[in-house]
Design a protein around this motif. Structure first.
Motif, mmCIF file in Angstrom:
data_model
loop_
_atom_site.group_PDB
_atom_site.id
_atom_site.type_symbol
_atom_site.label_atom_id
_atom_site.label_comp_id
_atom_site.label_asym_id
_atom_site.label_seq_id
_atom_site.Cartn_x
_atom_site.Cartn_y
_atom_site.Cartn_z
ATOM 1 N N UNK A 1 13.974 -7.286 -9.273
ATOM 2 C CA UNK A 1 14.765 -6.058 -9.155
ATOM 3 C C UNK A 1 13.842 -4.961 -8.644
ATOM 4 N N UNK A 2 14.119 -4.430 -7.450
ATOM 5 C CA UNK A 2 13.254 -3.424 -6.832
ATOM 6 C C UNK A 2 13.723 -2.000 -7.083
ATOM 7 N N UNK A 3 14.775 -1.815 -7.878
ATOM 8 C CA UNK A 3 15.263 -0.467 -8.155
ATOM 9 C C UNK A 3 14.400 0.199 -9.224
ATOM 10 N N UNK B 1 3.448 -0.879 -9.963
ATOM 11 C CA UNK B 1 2.272 0.010 -9.898
ATOM 12 C C UNK B 1 2.271 0.941 -8.704
ATOM 13 N N UNK B 2 3.449 1.421 -8.302
ATOM 14 C CA UNK B 2 3.499 2.369 -7.189
ATOM 15 C C UNK B 2 2.853 3.704 -7.550
ATOM 16 N N UNK C 1 0.813 -1.212 0.000
ATOM 17 C CA UNK C 1 0.000 0.000 0.000
ATOM 18 C C UNK C 1 0.850 1.267 0.000
ATOM 19 N N UNK C 2 0.242 2.338 -0.448
ATOM 20 C CA UNK C 2 0.758 3.695 -0.282
ATOM 21 C C UNK C 2 -0.137 4.420 0.717
ATOM 22 N N UNK C 3 0.473 5.044 1.709
ATOM 23 C CA UNK C 3 -0.263 5.879 2.663
ATOM 24 C C UNK C 3 0.168 7.322 2.452
ATOM 25 N N UNK C 4 -0.792 8.195 2.238
ATOM 26 C CA UNK C 4 -0.511 9.588 1.894
ATOM 27 C C UNK C 4 -1.305 10.525 2.788
ATOM 28 N N UNK C 5 -0.609 11.513 3.347
ATOM 29 C CA UNK C 5 -1.277 12.562 4.111
ATOM 30 C C UNK C 5 -1.187 13.871 3.350
ATOM 31 N N UNK C 6 -2.247 14.632 3.407
ATOM 32 C CA UNK C 6 -2.311 15.963 2.784
ATOM 33 C C UNK C 6 -2.767 16.934 3.858
ATOM 34 N N UNK D 1 5.689 -0.977 -0.998
ATOM 35 C CA UNK D 1 6.273 -1.830 -2.027
ATOM 36 C C UNK D 1 7.338 -1.083 -2.802
ATOM 37 N N UNK D 2 7.936 -1.715 -3.825
ATOM 38 C CA UNK D 2 8.960 -1.058 -4.643
ATOM 39 C C UNK D 2 8.405 0.184 -5.337
#
Length: 323
Positions: free
Chosen positions: A182-184, A107-108, A40-45, A100-101
């Motif tokens: 490869x996570x780069x 799909x980040x 997941x991506x967690x985002x604060x605004x 994740x990467x």
């Protein structure tokens, strides 16, 4: 005003590759995906009077990423102005963390802009439906439109901002086993790769035509709960996407030698009676779809090739806090 949202990446079974409208990010054909339950991506605004800032994974982002975030926030501020909200002139401090990467073909950007759209809309006081949040997220990253949707999503290509959005689609339960080889960050972004494909690949029109046909077949296979046909369509479409990309001038090669080894191992699984199908987005990492009961066996077969994560269908982008 502040808000925090969480969104997961999605992996397309029918791929999105190419824009009919670069500004509105309207695709040349529709697509279909599964929303993941991890990475997941967690985002604060948080609104501020100073200036837009963007911190990614604990570090202030570079000018390019910050500029892309500001462009997206301008869209949100425009919607706030249309709604007559006094937040329309506010800047925002954005803090985002990817589990994740990042920029490695997992799909980040989809989870990132889905989380940003959800958090920013709430922070600026907008009340948007899931459909309208999907449209908004699309303006940051096309595949982000699908990360608003629980489990499985179909993205209708549409011909305008109002008609290009994702919505839920029923599909048989399945698991995804990812092989991170490869996570780069990849050398050529998806955005740049799509432009190069459109401008230089001689197979681009054939890609558009076959993608439209494949999506129709995939929707029918999902309705029939035909896992075998879903898998066949998924793997074939992935090969077609990478073929049209490889035909660019100069060639773009997202898949690495070990990526092809994973594809070969998946084909060998089927020969051994273990039904699984491989796909890959614009990067070297491979994702395998299988029935949930087969996930452990599939993971064991591909464990030598990279870091393994097993996913189930996950929830769409959602708020976790707002004030």
């Amino acid at each position: 005003m502040a808000a925090v949202a969480r969104a997961h990446p999605n992996i397309a079974l029918v791929k999105y590759w190419g824009k009919a409208d670069d500004e509105l990010i309207i695709p040349v054909a529709g697509s279909m995906s599964m929303t993941l339950d991890q990475f997941a991506t967690t985002t604060s605004v948080a609104l501020t009077t100073d200036a837009d800032t963007f911190k990614l994974n604990g570090t202030l982002a570079d000018a390019k990423a910050t500029g892309r975030t500001t462009v997206f926030l301008d869209l949100v501020r425009g919607l706030a102005a249309e709604a007559g909200l006094d937040t329309a002139d506010a800047y925002a401090n954005v803090v985002s963390t990817n589990e994740g990467p990042t920029a490695a073909g997992m799909a980040s950007s989809a989870s990132g802009f889905a989380a940003l759209a959800t958090a920013a809309a709430a922070a600026y006081g907008l009340e948007l439906s899931t459909k309208d949040l999907s449209r908004l997220a699309r303006r940051g990253s096309g595949s982000a439109s699908r990360s608003l949707i629980d489990r499985f999503a179909v993205w209708h290509a549409g011909t305008s901002d109002a008609t290009s959005y994702a919505e839920t689609i029923s599909a048989p339960d399945m698991a995804m086993v990812s092989v991170t080889v490869n996570a780069t960050a990849k050398k050529v972004s998806s955005r740049d790769g799509m432009v190069a494909t459109r401008d230089t690949s001689p197979y681009y029109q054939a890609w558009i035509d076959t993608t439209e046909a494949t999506l129709d077949e995939m929707i029918a296979a999902c309705a029939a709960e035909d896992f075998t046909r879903i898998g066949e369509l998924t793997e074939t479409h992935a090969h077609r996407m990478h073929a049209v990309i490889n035909a660019t001038n100069p060639p773009i090669r997202y898949l690495a030698p070990v990526s092809w080894q994973v594809f070969d191992e998946v084909a060998a699984m089927r020969d051994d009676g273990l039904e699984a199908y491989a796909t890959a987005d614009a990067g070297p990492n491979v994702v395998i779809i299988c029935r949930p009961d087969d996930a452990a066996a599939v993971a064991a077969r591909v464990a030598p090739f990279g870091e393994i994560t097993t996913f189930a269908p996950g929830v769409g982008a959602h708020l976790v806090d707002s004030a």
